[in-house]
Design a protein around this motif. Sequence first.
Motif, PDB file in Angstrom:
ATOM      1  N   LEU A  93     -22.038  20.984 138.011  1.00  0.00           N
ATOM      2  CA  LEU A  93     -21.329  21.985 137.214  1.00  0.00           C
ATOM      3  C   LEU A  93     -20.871  21.401 135.887  1.00  0.00           C
ATOM      4  O   LEU A  93     -20.953  22.051 134.838  1.00  0.00           O
ATOM      5  N   LEU A  94     -20.348  20.172 135.922  1.00  0.00           N
ATOM      6  CA  LEU A  94     -19.903  19.539 134.686  1.00  0.00           C
ATOM      7  C   LEU A  94     -21.071  19.248 133.741  1.00  0.00           C
ATOM      8  O   LEU A  94     -20.933  19.375 132.521  1.00  0.00           O
ATOM      9  N   GLU A  95     -22.217  18.879 134.323  1.00  0.00           N
ATOM     10  CA  GLU A  95     -23.416  18.654 133.499  1.00  0.00           C
ATOM     11  C   GLU A  95     -23.839  19.945 132.799  1.00  0.00           C
ATOM     12  O   GLU A  95     -24.377  19.907 131.678  1.00  0.00           O
ATOM     13  N   LYS A  96     -23.605  21.058 133.450  1.00  0.00           N
ATOM     14  CA  LYS A  96     -23.949  22.356 132.867  1.00  0.00           C
ATOM     15  C   LYS A  96     -22.802  22.918 132.018  1.00  0.00           C
ATOM     16  O   LYS A  96     -22.762  24.113 131.723  1.00  0.00           O
ATOM     17  N   GLU A  97     -21.862  22.021 131.697  1.00  0.00           N
ATOM     18  CA  GLU A  97     -20.754  22.353 130.798  1.00  0.00           C
ATOM     19  C   GLU A  97     -19.740  23.340 131.378  1.00  0.00           C
ATOM     20  O   GLU A  97     -19.149  24.161 130.660  1.00  0.00           O
ATOM     21  N   ALA A  98     -19.487  23.206 132.684  1.00  0.00           N
ATOM     22  CA  ALA A  98     -18.355  23.938 133.270  1.00  0.00           C
ATOM     23  C   ALA A  98     -17.070  23.405 132.634  1.00  0.00           C
ATOM     24  O   ALA A  98     -16.920  22.195 132.414  1.00  0.00           O
ATOM     25  N   ASP A  99     -16.154  24.293 132.328  1.00  0.00           N
ATOM     26  CA  ASP A  99     -14.926  23.905 131.619  1.00  0.00           C
ATOM     27  C   ASP A  99     -13.867  23.413 132.609  1.00  0.00           C
ATOM     28  O   ASP A  99     -13.350  24.193 133.424  1.00  0.00           O
ATOM     29  N   PRO A 100     -13.505  22.099 132.560  1.00  0.00           N
ATOM     30  CA  PRO A 100     -12.517  21.553 133.510  1.00  0.00           C
ATOM     31  C   PRO A 100     -11.073  21.887 133.140  1.00  0.00           C
ATOM     32  O   PRO A 100     -10.143  21.459 133.835  1.00  0.00           O
ATOM     33  N   LYS A 101     -10.885  22.628 132.046  1.00  0.00           N
ATOM     34  CA  LYS A 101      -9.527  22.937 131.607  1.00  0.00           C
ATOM     35  C   LYS A 101      -9.082  24.355 131.982  1.00  0.00           C
ATOM     36  O   LYS A 101      -7.943  24.728 131.725  1.00  0.00           O
ATOM     37  N   ILE A 102      -9.978  25.124 132.585  1.00  0.00           N
ATOM     38  CA  ILE A 102      -9.616  26.501 132.932  1.00  0.00           C
ATOM     39  C   ILE A 102      -8.703  26.496 134.163  1.00  0.00           C
ATOM     40  O   ILE A 102      -9.098  26.050 135.242  1.00  0.00           O
TER      41      ILE A 102
END
Length: 540
Positions: A93-102
């Motif tokens: 998910l992070l590789e696909k640019e999921a936003d960890p700040k939401i």
Amino acid sequence: MYRDEDELLTAIWNGDVQKVREIVTSEEMPISLMRLNKDGWTPVHEAAYYGQTDCLKLLLSAVPTMINTRTNKDQTPLILSVSKGHLVCVKYLLEKEADPKIPTKTNETPLYEACATNNDQMVLLLLRNGADVNQKCLDRWTALHESVLQNNLEICEILVAYGAQVTSSNIFGVSPLFLAAQYGFVEAVQLLVKNGADINSEAIDGATALYEACKNGYYETVEFLLSCGADANRPGKDGLLPLHIAAKHGHDGIISMLIMGTSRTKIWFSGISPLHLAAENNEDEALDLLIRAGFDVNTPLAPDHSCMYEDRRTTALYFTVANGNIESASMLLLAGANPNLDVFNPLLLAVRQGHLKMATLLMEHGANVNASIPTHPTTFPACVMLSVGNLAMLKRLMHYGVDASACFWCKYGLKQHLNNDTTHSCRELQYSPEMATNSCLQFCEMVSHPSVYRWAGSTIDLLLDYVGHVTLCSRLIEYLERYEEWTYIKEKSILPQHLMQLCRIRIRQLLGRERLKSISTLDLPGRLIKYLNHEQEDVL
């Protein structure tokens, strides 16, 4: 319901990648498969929650815009996957640019979830991919707060290394250091102090890390904080110092550490001594420690503290008597506590409680047996009123010199008495502002009150043994004449006293109240000493 919904969800739950591929590729518009259920969940959320990475890849390759879709609670696929500890899924998910700040609706972030589940690898992964180490959660709680609460030192170190603010505080002013001290996590305290935490920072209620560690009895934490310069003289908003709170909870080792560094002046200005708190809470060892450290056993409560108690108590001794704690009372009295400083004499309290051993102890140390109650004046010693119905107590009081003759003084004498409806039940009597009265209660009025009349005869009978010639007033005579079994008491008051009785009374008067307890030490025959102490009726 969308087409093949149940079939797609079942395939995701089972990790059936082939089935998911068939369903997704069969749709001309795969977005139609991403409808929300009643909780706002889509198949992407399901795949992330159950850690089905391959299924997730298929879904997001078909509909990449769904990567940050939120549920009704604002949960993203990322935070759901983090909460269940699916590391591989989170990486994708992070590789696909999921936003960890939401954050969720309660402001919980993926980083917070990783800390809450003690997943250090997840924490590192999120931080390396842009998670905000200082992002505030609900009530301004941070990831560092949570990792400290979990006592996960490794995660704390990771967060600090990535710039976590060790001085941050939530809406209640609680810092990570405060939390660590509150729960006695000494290694976390050491880490935070090493990295710049303010050792004397205060929560909204004025409590410091030292205060909390003292309250909860964490010796090592207190020792470390003091070694780093924590201020032992900083009070909370309640005005109490760390020493006060340690005494209240009986943390003896901590008390020993704090005594030398605590200002006696600061204690005086607080309006309450640690002795009061140790006594009130039956912390005998703490009380003994404070006494041996030289704290004044007669220090009074300040008026603003005393007024919090209905009886307006002021001394540590009063607290021990109220608790019926003989050991603590003995310690205080042996250390020089004055038993006559309180508005409502502690002896009267012990008598009212029927605590014979406590009353004896107080009288042995000079308690005033003829004390009165300021708000409820009587013409006779108040302890007589409070001991009605307890002959053993009354006799012990007489032994220590209660003025029995005052019980037979009456302003009416042999004249008719006026009715008096202002008397209080002596069995319910205690010091309180509501007891104030303009009248001065006489003994004859007290013993004829309905609440105590059944004990009148035996009380008068005992009192007559401690007086010389007295004349009963008309009310006492009338009252004794009502009951045939009390006839002998009336006759006892009329008949001339024996010479031996008069001599006994005179000798006791000459000795004085303060020396009555020393009768047994006189160089006299044992039988005579017993007679003087009313332990036998004659010496023949």
